[in-house]
Design a protein around this motif. Structure first.
Motif, PDB file in Angstrom:
ATOM      1  N   ASP A  33     -27.030 -62.010 -48.974  1.00  0.00           N
ATOM      2  CA  ASP A  33     -26.806 -62.830 -50.159  1.00  0.00           C
ATOM      3  C   ASP A  33     -27.010 -64.318 -49.888  1.00  0.00           C
ATOM      4  OD1 ASP A  33     -24.672 -63.473 -48.577  1.00  0.00           O
ATOM      5  OD2 ASP A  33     -23.181 -62.477 -49.833  1.00  0.00           O
ATOM      6  N   GLY A  34     -27.399 -64.659 -48.673  1.00  0.00           N
ATOM      7  CA  GLY A  34     -27.579 -66.057 -48.322  1.00  0.00           C
ATOM      8  C   GLY A  34     -26.285 -66.754 -47.939  1.00  0.00           C
ATOM      9  N   GLU A  35     -25.145 -66.074 -48.053  1.00  0.00           N
ATOM     10  CA  GLU A  35     -23.856 -66.669 -47.701  1.00  0.00           C
ATOM     11  C   GLU A  35     -23.296 -66.108 -46.406  1.00  0.00           C
ATOM     12  OE1 GLU A  35     -21.370 -65.960 -51.051  1.00  0.00           O
ATOM     13  OE2 GLU A  35     -22.244 -67.579 -52.198  1.00  0.00           O
ATOM     14  N   THR A  36     -23.850 -65.027 -45.910  1.00  0.00           N
ATOM     15  CA  THR A  36     -23.351 -64.424 -44.685  1.00  0.00           C
ATOM     16  C   THR A  36     -24.484 -64.235 -43.688  1.00  0.00           C
ATOM     17  OG1 THR A  36     -23.635 -62.197 -45.573  1.00  0.00           O
ATOM     18  CG2 THR A  36     -21.468 -63.207 -45.848  1.00  0.00           C
ATOM     19  N   TYR A  37     -24.097 -63.994 -42.470  1.00  0.00           N
ATOM     20  CA  TYR A  37     -25.048 -63.908 -41.373  1.00  0.00           C
ATOM     21  C   TYR A  37     -24.725 -62.717 -40.488  1.00  0.00           C
ATOM     22  CZ  TYR A  37     -25.540 -68.703 -42.902  1.00  0.00           C
ATOM     23  OH  TYR A  37     -25.720 -69.811 -43.667  1.00  0.00           O
ATOM     24  N   MET A  38     -25.574 -62.489 -39.543  1.00  0.00           N
ATOM     25  CA  MET A  38     -25.344 -61.493 -38.516  1.00  0.00           C
ATOM     26  C   MET A  38     -24.786 -62.248 -37.302  1.00  0.00           C
ATOM     27  SD  MET A  38     -25.956 -58.186 -37.725  1.00  0.00           S
ATOM     28  CE  MET A  38     -27.354 -57.617 -38.675  1.00  0.00           C
ATOM     29  N   LEU A  39     -23.687 -61.760 -36.747  1.00  0.00           N
ATOM     30  CA  LEU A  39     -23.181 -62.307 -35.492  1.00  0.00           C
ATOM     31  C   LEU A  39     -23.881 -61.538 -34.382  1.00  0.00           C
ATOM     32  CD1 LEU A  39     -21.192 -64.137 -33.936  1.00  0.00           C
ATOM     33  CD2 LEU A  39     -19.542 -62.259 -34.060  1.00  0.00           C
ATOM     34  N   ALA A  40     -24.445 -62.268 -33.455  1.00  0.00           N
ATOM     35  CA  ALA A  40     -25.195 -61.627 -32.380  1.00  0.00           C
ATOM     36  C   ALA A  40     -24.804 -62.244 -31.049  1.00  0.00           C
ATOM     37  CB  ALA A  40     -26.688 -61.804 -32.601  1.00  0.00           C
ATOM     38  N   ARG A  41     -25.191 -61.561 -30.007  1.00  0.00           N
ATOM     39  CA  ARG A  41     -25.015 -62.132 -28.688  1.00  0.00           C
ATOM     40  C   ARG A  41     -26.339 -62.062 -27.959  1.00  0.00           C
ATOM     41  NH1 ARG A  41     -21.640 -57.770 -25.075  1.00  0.00           N
ATOM     42  NH2 ARG A  41     -23.221 -56.144 -25.159  1.00  0.00           N
ATOM     43  N   LYS A  42     -26.540 -63.037 -27.099  1.00  0.00           N
ATOM     44  CA  LYS A  42     -27.752 -63.087 -26.292  1.00  0.00           C
ATOM     45  C   LYS A  42     -27.324 -63.035 -24.836  1.00  0.00           C
ATOM     46  CE  LYS A  42     -31.042 -65.946 -27.422  1.00  0.00           C
ATOM     47  NZ  LYS A  42     -31.845 -67.158 -27.596  1.00  0.00           N
ATOM     48  N   VAL A  43     -27.785 -61.998 -24.141  1.00  0.00           N
ATOM     49  CA  VAL A  43     -27.473 -61.826 -22.727  1.00  0.00           C
ATOM     50  C   VAL A  43     -28.771 -61.952 -21.951  1.00  0.00           C
ATOM     51  CG1 VAL A  43     -26.491 -60.286 -20.983  1.00  0.00           C
ATOM     52  CG2 VAL A  43     -25.600 -60.246 -23.328  1.00  0.00           C
ATOM     53  N   ASN A  44     -28.850 -62.978 -21.122  1.00  0.00           N
ATOM     54  CA  ASN A  44     -30.043 -63.219 -20.304  1.00  0.00           C
ATOM     55  C   ASN A  44     -31.326 -63.170 -21.123  1.00  0.00           C
ATOM     56  OD1 ASN A  44     -28.528 -63.585 -17.994  1.00  0.00           O
ATOM     57  ND2 ASN A  44     -28.537 -61.404 -17.521  1.00  0.00           N
ATOM     58  N   GLY A  45     -31.309 -63.806 -22.299  1.00  0.00           N
ATOM     59  CA  GLY A  45     -32.508 -63.915 -23.126  1.00  0.00           C
ATOM     60  C   GLY A  45     -32.729 -62.789 -24.113  1.00  0.00           C
ATOM     61  N   THR A  46     -31.931 -61.727 -24.064  1.00  0.00           N
ATOM     62  CA  THR A  46     -32.099 -60.594 -24.974  1.00  0.00           C
ATOM     63  C   THR A  46     -31.007 -60.616 -26.035  1.00  0.00           C
ATOM     64  OG1 THR A  46     -33.023 -59.274 -23.176  1.00  0.00           O
ATOM     65  CG2 THR A  46     -32.257 -58.084 -25.123  1.00  0.00           C
ATOM     66  N   SER A  47     -31.405 -60.695 -27.321  1.00  0.00           N
ATOM     67  CA  SER A  47     -30.433 -60.731 -28.422  1.00  0.00           C
ATOM     68  C   SER A  47     -30.034 -59.329 -28.845  1.00  0.00           C
ATOM     69  CB  SER A  47     -31.022 -61.462 -29.626  1.00  0.00           C
ATOM     70  OG  SER A  47     -31.182 -62.816 -29.327  1.00  0.00           O
ATOM     71  N   GLN A  48     -28.753 -59.193 -29.191  1.00  0.00           N
ATOM     72  CA  GLN A  48     -28.213 -57.930 -29.663  1.00  0.00           C
ATOM     73  C   GLN A  48     -27.326 -58.199 -30.868  1.00  0.00           C
ATOM     74  OE1 GLN A  48     -26.085 -57.178 -26.044  1.00  0.00           O
ATOM     75  NE2 GLN A  48     -27.665 -55.848 -25.243  1.00  0.00           N
ATOM     76  N   PRO A  49     -27.636 -57.605 -32.039  1.00  0.00           N
ATOM     77  CA  PRO A  49     -26.763 -57.795 -33.204  1.00  0.00           C
ATOM     78  C   PRO A  49     -25.416 -57.133 -32.965  1.00  0.00           C
ATOM     79  CG  PRO A  49     -28.616 -56.354 -33.737  1.00  0.00           C
ATOM     80  CD  PRO A  49     -28.791 -56.779 -32.329  1.00  0.00           C
ATOM     81  N   LEU A  50     -24.346 -57.779 -33.446  1.00  0.00           N
ATOM     82  CA  LEU A  50     -22.996 -57.246 -33.251  1.00  0.00           C
ATOM     83  C   LEU A  50     -22.302 -56.905 -34.563  1.00  0.00           C
ATOM     84  CD1 LEU A  50     -21.618 -59.638 -30.483  1.00  0.00           C
ATOM     85  CD2 LEU A  50     -22.390 -57.296 -30.213  1.00  0.00           C
ATOM     86  N   ILE A  51     -22.207 -57.892 -35.469  1.00  0.00           N
ATOM     87  CA  ILE A  51     -21.437 -57.714 -36.697  1.00  0.00           C
ATOM     88  C   ILE A  51     -22.218 -58.296 -37.872  1.00  0.00           C
ATOM     89  CG2 ILE A  51     -19.258 -58.176 -37.871  1.00  0.00           C
ATOM     90  CD1 ILE A  51     -18.020 -58.724 -35.131  1.00  0.00           C
ATOM     91  N   ASP A  52     -22.275 -57.549 -38.948  1.00  0.00           N
ATOM     92  CA  ASP A  52     -22.924 -57.971 -40.192  1.00  0.00           C
ATOM     93  C   ASP A  52     -21.875 -58.618 -41.104  1.00  0.00           C
ATOM     94  OD1 ASP A  52     -25.000 -58.214 -41.950  1.00  0.00           O
ATOM     95  OD2 ASP A  52     -25.127 -56.102 -42.442  1.00  0.00           O
ATOM     96  N   CYS A  53     -22.304 -59.374 -42.088  1.00  0.00           N
ATOM     97  CA  CYS A  53     -21.442 -59.958 -43.132  1.00  0.00           C
ATOM     98  C   CYS A  53     -20.500 -61.033 -42.609  1.00  0.00           C
ATOM     99  CB  CYS A  53     -20.635 -58.888 -43.853  1.00  0.00           C
ATOM    100  SG  CYS A  53     -21.617 -57.680 -44.723  1.00  0.00           S
ATOM    101  N   VAL A  54     -20.924 -61.824 -41.658  1.00  0.00           N
ATOM    102  CA  VAL A  54     -20.087 -62.872 -41.082  1.00  0.00           C
ATOM    103  C   VAL A  54     -20.423 -64.208 -41.744  1.00  0.00           C
ATOM    104  CG1 VAL A  54     -19.512 -64.120 -38.964  1.00  0.00           C
ATOM    105  CG2 VAL A  54     -19.943 -61.664 -38.889  1.00  0.00           C
ATOM    106  N   ARG A  55     -19.400 -64.908 -42.194  1.00  0.00           N
ATOM    107  CA  ARG A  55     -19.580 -66.231 -42.783  1.00  0.00           C
ATOM    108  C   ARG A  55     -19.475 -67.323 -41.719  1.00  0.00           C
ATOM    109  NH1 ARG A  55     -21.613 -69.359 -46.844  1.00  0.00           N
ATOM    110  NH2 ARG A  55     -20.392 -71.237 -47.001  1.00  0.00           N
ATOM    111  N   ASP A  56     -18.524 -67.149 -40.797  1.00  0.00           N
ATOM    112  CA  ASP A  56     -18.274 -68.165 -39.781  1.00  0.00           C
ATOM    113  C   ASP A  56     -17.498 -67.519 -38.642  1.00  0.00           C
ATOM    114  OD1 ASP A  56     -18.134 -70.613 -38.515  1.00  0.00           O
ATOM    115  OD2 ASP A  56     -16.732 -71.527 -39.928  1.00  0.00           O
TER     116      ASP A  56
END
Length: 141
Positions: A33-56
């Motif tokens: 919706d343009g108001e939320t984001y995906m929380l992700a982590r990057k380990v040694n250059g590789t991104s991994q999505p963790l949680i959807d619907c995150v505002r902050d």
């Protein structure tokens, strides 16, 4: 780590882990919706999505006898870190429910950290999720 005969480490293997918010095409329709984001982590250059619907999200330290501290306001030495860091708190503002028209303003944590999260006016229900992590690798060293 490879250690010399005297037990001192000469080389250490380290991993850098970064947590960040980003816009993703992998988000669910509910969250794109343009108001939320995906929380992700990057380990040694590789991104991994963790949680959807995150505002902050925010990170705070339980620091000595001072209570909660913003880690960006601290510049501790290793000894100060070992002696004062009791817990690490991660606060995540998540979209929780369907659209509502009455909710606006801020959500405030209900603990000793007292953080305020601004939320978009009259859009969705929100929830603060708190994770507490004890820094086990700093104890007894």
């Amino acid at each position: 780590a490879s250690c010399a005969n005297n037990g001192n480490c000469t080389q250490q293997s380290c991993n850098t882990i970064e947590y960040y918010l980003y816009n993703s095409t992998a988000q669910s329709d509910y969250c794109s919706d343009g108001e939320t984001y995906m929380l992700a982590r990057k380990v040694n250059g590789t991104s991994q999505p963790l949680i959807d619907c995150v505002r902050d999200f925010r990170v705070m330290y339980e620091w000595g006898n001072d209570g909660c501290k913003d880690p960006t306001a601290l510049s501790p030495t290793l000894d100060e870190l070992k002696n004062n860091l009791k817990e690490i708190y991660i606060y995540i503002l998540l979209k929780e429910g369907k659209a509502v028209s009455w909710l606006n303003g801020t959500l405030t944590t209900n603990d000793n950290c007292s953080l305020e999260f601004p939320i978009p006016e009259g859009r969705y229900r929100w929830r603060i999720v708190k994770l507490a992590v004890e820094p086990m690798n700093l104890k007894g060293q």
